[in-house]
Motif scaffolding. Sequence first.
Motif, PDB file in Angstrom:
ATOM      1  N   GLY A  47       1.259  -3.092   6.643  1.00  0.00           N
ATOM      2  CA  GLY A  47       0.175  -1.323   5.751  1.00  0.00           C
ATOM      3  C   GLY A  47      -0.547  -1.963   6.489  1.00  0.00           C
ATOM      4  O   GLY A  47      -1.650  -2.549   6.750  1.00  0.00           O
ATOM      5  N   ASP A  78       2.458   3.907   7.209  1.00  0.00           N
ATOM      6  CA  ASP A  78       3.202   2.697   6.971  1.00  0.00           C
ATOM      7  C   ASP A  78       3.819   1.587   7.756  1.00  0.00           C
ATOM      8  O   ASP A  78       4.386   2.554   9.082  1.00  0.00           O
ATOM      9  CB  ASP A  78       4.330   3.116   6.019  1.00  0.00           C
ATOM     10  CG  ASP A  78       3.996   4.222   4.705  1.00  0.00           C
ATOM     11  OD1 ASP A  78       2.910   3.716   4.202  1.00  0.00           O
ATOM     12  OD2 ASP A  78       4.284   5.603   4.612  1.00  0.00           O
ATOM     13  N   LEU A 111      10.735   0.059   4.448  1.00  0.00           N
ATOM     14  CA  LEU A 111       9.522  -0.076   3.415  1.00  0.00           C
ATOM     15  C   LEU A 111       9.668  -0.551   2.279  1.00  0.00           C
ATOM     16  O   LEU A 111      10.688  -0.758   1.849  1.00  0.00           O
ATOM     17  CB  LEU A 111       9.405   0.943   3.711  1.00  0.00           C
ATOM     18  CG  LEU A 111       8.723   1.827   5.351  1.00  0.00           C
ATOM     19  CD1 LEU A 111       7.972   3.165   4.825  1.00  0.00           C
ATOM     20  CD2 LEU A 111       7.474   0.414   6.367  1.00  0.00           C
ATOM     21  N   GLU A 170       9.140  -0.959  -1.229  1.00  0.00           N
ATOM     22  CA  GLU A 170       7.873  -0.114  -2.004  1.00  0.00           C
ATOM     23  C   GLU A 170       6.458  -0.735  -3.019  1.00  0.00           C
ATOM     24  O   GLU A 170       7.623  -1.699  -3.692  1.00  0.00           O
ATOM     25  CB  GLU A 170       9.484   0.257  -2.537  1.00  0.00           C
ATOM     26  CG  GLU A 170       9.459   1.283  -4.408  1.00  0.00           C
ATOM     27  CD  GLU A 170      10.064   1.484  -5.136  1.00  0.00           C
ATOM     28  OE1 GLU A 170      10.184   2.495  -5.765  1.00  0.00           O
ATOM     29  OE2 GLU A 170      11.239   0.852  -6.046  1.00  0.00           O
ATOM     30  N   LEU A 203       2.242   0.523   4.052  1.00  0.00           N
ATOM     31  CA  LEU A 203       3.713   0.214   2.879  1.00  0.00           C
ATOM     32  C   LEU A 203       4.528  -0.790   4.003  1.00  0.00           C
ATOM     33  O   LEU A 203       4.320  -1.199   5.349  1.00  0.00           O
ATOM     34  CB  LEU A 203       5.065   1.112   2.912  1.00  0.00           C
ATOM     35  CG  LEU A 203       4.606   1.654   1.772  1.00  0.00           C
ATOM     36  CD1 LEU A 203       6.273   2.731   1.541  1.00  0.00           C
ATOM     37  CD2 LEU A 203       4.604   1.025   0.939  1.00  0.00           C
ATOM     38  N   GLY A 257       0.977  -4.696   2.374  1.00  0.00           N
ATOM     39  CA  GLY A 257       0.586  -3.541   2.848  1.00  0.00           C
ATOM     40  C   GLY A 257      -0.861  -3.214   2.615  1.00  0.00           C
ATOM     41  O   GLY A 257      -1.465  -4.701   3.456  1.00  0.00           O
ATOM     42  N   ASN A 261       5.274  10.737  -3.068  1.00  0.00           N
ATOM     43  CA  ASN A 261       5.368   8.926  -2.490  1.00  0.00           C
ATOM     44  C   ASN A 261       6.546   8.958  -3.544  1.00  0.00           C
ATOM     45  O   ASN A 261       6.997   8.064  -3.088  1.00  0.00           O
ATOM     46  CB  ASN A 261       4.387   8.824  -2.604  1.00  0.00           C
ATOM     47  CG  ASN A 261       2.500   8.391  -2.028  1.00  0.00           C
ATOM     48  OD1 ASN A 261       1.878   8.644  -2.370  1.00  0.00           O
ATOM     49  ND2 ASN A 261       3.572   9.386  -0.761  1.00  0.00           N
ATOM     50  N   ASP A 268       9.823  10.317  -1.759  1.00  0.00           N
ATOM     51  CA  ASP A 268      10.411   9.605  -1.011  1.00  0.00           C
ATOM     52  C   ASP A 268      10.790   7.750  -1.169  1.00  0.00           C
ATOM     53  O   ASP A 268      10.952   7.201  -0.781  1.00  0.00           O
ATOM     54  CB  ASP A 268       8.905   9.608  -0.076  1.00  0.00           C
ATOM     55  CG  ASP A 268       8.471  10.708   0.078  1.00  0.00           C
ATOM     56  OD1 ASP A 268       9.963  11.572   0.740  1.00  0.00           O
ATOM     57  OD2 ASP A 268       7.569  10.895   0.618  1.00  0.00           O
ATOM     58  N   TYR A 318       8.243   5.592  -1.657  1.00  0.00           N
ATOM     59  CA  TYR A 318       6.977   4.955  -1.255  1.00  0.00           C
ATOM     60  C   TYR A 318       6.503   3.461  -2.298  1.00  0.00           C
ATOM     61  O   TYR A 318       6.010   2.581  -2.639  1.00  0.00           O
ATOM     62  CB  TYR A 318       6.224   5.517  -0.715  1.00  0.00           C
ATOM     63  CG  TYR A 318       6.360   5.826  -0.153  1.00  0.00           C
ATOM     64  CD1 TYR A 318       8.230   5.110   0.827  1.00  0.00           C
ATOM     65  CD2 TYR A 318       6.226   7.206   1.258  1.00  0.00           C
ATOM     66  CE1 TYR A 318       8.252   6.335   1.852  1.00  0.00           C
ATOM     67  CE2 TYR A 318       6.302   7.340   2.232  1.00  0.00           C
ATOM     68  CZ  TYR A 318       7.126   6.693   3.223  1.00  0.00           C
ATOM     69  OH  TYR A 318       7.747   7.644   4.034  1.00  0.00           O
TER      70      TYR A 318
END
Length: 579
Positions: free
Chosen positions: A397, A408, A438, A440, A452, A523, A541, A544, A546
């Motif tokens: 990140g 990210d 990625l 979470e 991320l 991150g 977010n 998505d 994230y």
Amino acid sequence: MKPNSTDDYDPVALEVIRNAIKSTAEEMGVTLTRTAYSTNIKDRKDLSCAVYSKNGELVAQAEHVPLHLGMMPSAVKAALKEVDSLNPGDSIMHNDPYLSGSHLPDVMVFTPVFNNGERVGIVGNLAHHVDVGGSAPGSTPPDATEIFQEGLRFPPVKIRKDGKVDPEIVDIFLNNLRTKEVSKGDLSAQISSNLRGKNNIVELAKKYGNNHLISNIDMILDYSESRMRNSILEIENDVGAFRDYIEGDGILSESTDIPIEVEVKISDDEIYVDFEGTAEETEGPLNAVRPLTLSCVYFVTKAVVDPDLPTNDGAYRPINVHTPEGTVVNANFPAPTGIANAITSQRIVDALLGAFKEIVPERVMTASAGTMNGVTIGGEKPESGEFYTYVETYGGGQGAMHDLDGMDGVHTNMTNTRNAPVEVLENTYPFEIKQYGLVENSAGSGKHRGGLGIIREILIRNDAQVTVGTDRNRHRPWGSYGGNDAQGTNITLTHPDGTTTSLGTKQTLEVDAGSTFVFETAGGGGWGDPLERPPEKVLENVKDGYISKTIAEEEYGVVITNSEVDYDATKELRQQIQE
């Protein structure tokens, strides 16, 4: 800045020459990547190409790896001192960290450029070979206690003489490696890259004349110096200081803190950087040699003071750097250096950014992943018995800024390599990539969140050696101005019997066929109070993937119901958190 004599000053020609030299460096990089053999160079672009003055000053560098900013000029100047004479058709090769500042896998090749018998410049490149010998595949063993355990160390030698490659030197080099054919191809690609660059510079010399080309190169360097000084003057005189830490050195326990301490002082049109208070050189291979530290300083200064400044030696004349001898930022022979590139360089950058944050906070991001996350897997291919070495650094990140979220899953700061595509890995090595994406909740929360980290899960189909060189497990990437720290690095190994082991951040181990290796990178830190982040961005977010709904509530104070923001509940929750 004009020369003393205006006879050679032609602003149009100066700009044409400057761009031609920059394009030459880029073209050399294209040649190297297209002709290289290893995945690490042809796909990941772990390389840099540059053009120098006849005396070894950096004139232009392609946009490859920032880490090489201060290393390559040092390597060229050192080579010029070591080699008695340079003639047309010669090329010099070396990988000595105490001359270049890098580590042994970074092999450098330089070629002088002559026109009508006069040296008008030098072209060169650096490429990370997947193996140069030593006690572990990849030649960066985290448990090395001296340079001799890390592989073959070449002084500056003529790999080409009078236009012909010296087969004896090539044989000595290859005879010490696990990956002979791959490294032979990569070395040939480096030589070809320089020949492409040499031809371009010769064309410039023929078009403008030797004297005119040389004087314009001097003007390019002087222009960058003048512009850097003017940019420094825009910052008020001030002092900032910061301390950050590395977690162990491969020999010392990961619970041992190794401090990197720096003070940055702005004084009129110059910058003074002092690393007094930094840890002494370590027993393990975290040791940076001074050129590596200079690379970090030059990178951060350029990014903070004038990001669009042309990259050359002139730009760094106003920067004064004190690196106490015998410390982890200026180590002595025979201290091991193998993982300093991947870890120490990034921590130096974090410390520098922390110091600059006290001077110009609006120009500085929070801490990024803080390590290049080096991974090496080596063994024999089951179908042929041929040795292979997989080398890759994983992104993480990016830190947030006062007005931007961090990116990210990217390489940040001193590294700029690409990832190795899954298809390439599975076709080249006895691997199966089970997961790549990625992580979470790995970003530091804030008004602007950090980036991320990355997860990569690899099923290793044969017995192999795995080496990891990473950091940021305990000392997680820091946030600023109320922003939270990011999630740290996490590595696990699931054995064929289903049991799982947590791995350290710096170690080499034997793994059995059928083992699964999982690497989660850190991150980036957040910037500003998370309660000031617009609820709509938090919802985006969550959708998505994230951040989780739990983090949305606990850290951002945002309540999400049926995939929508519950504004009344959010207002109430944020008030409760603030109280």
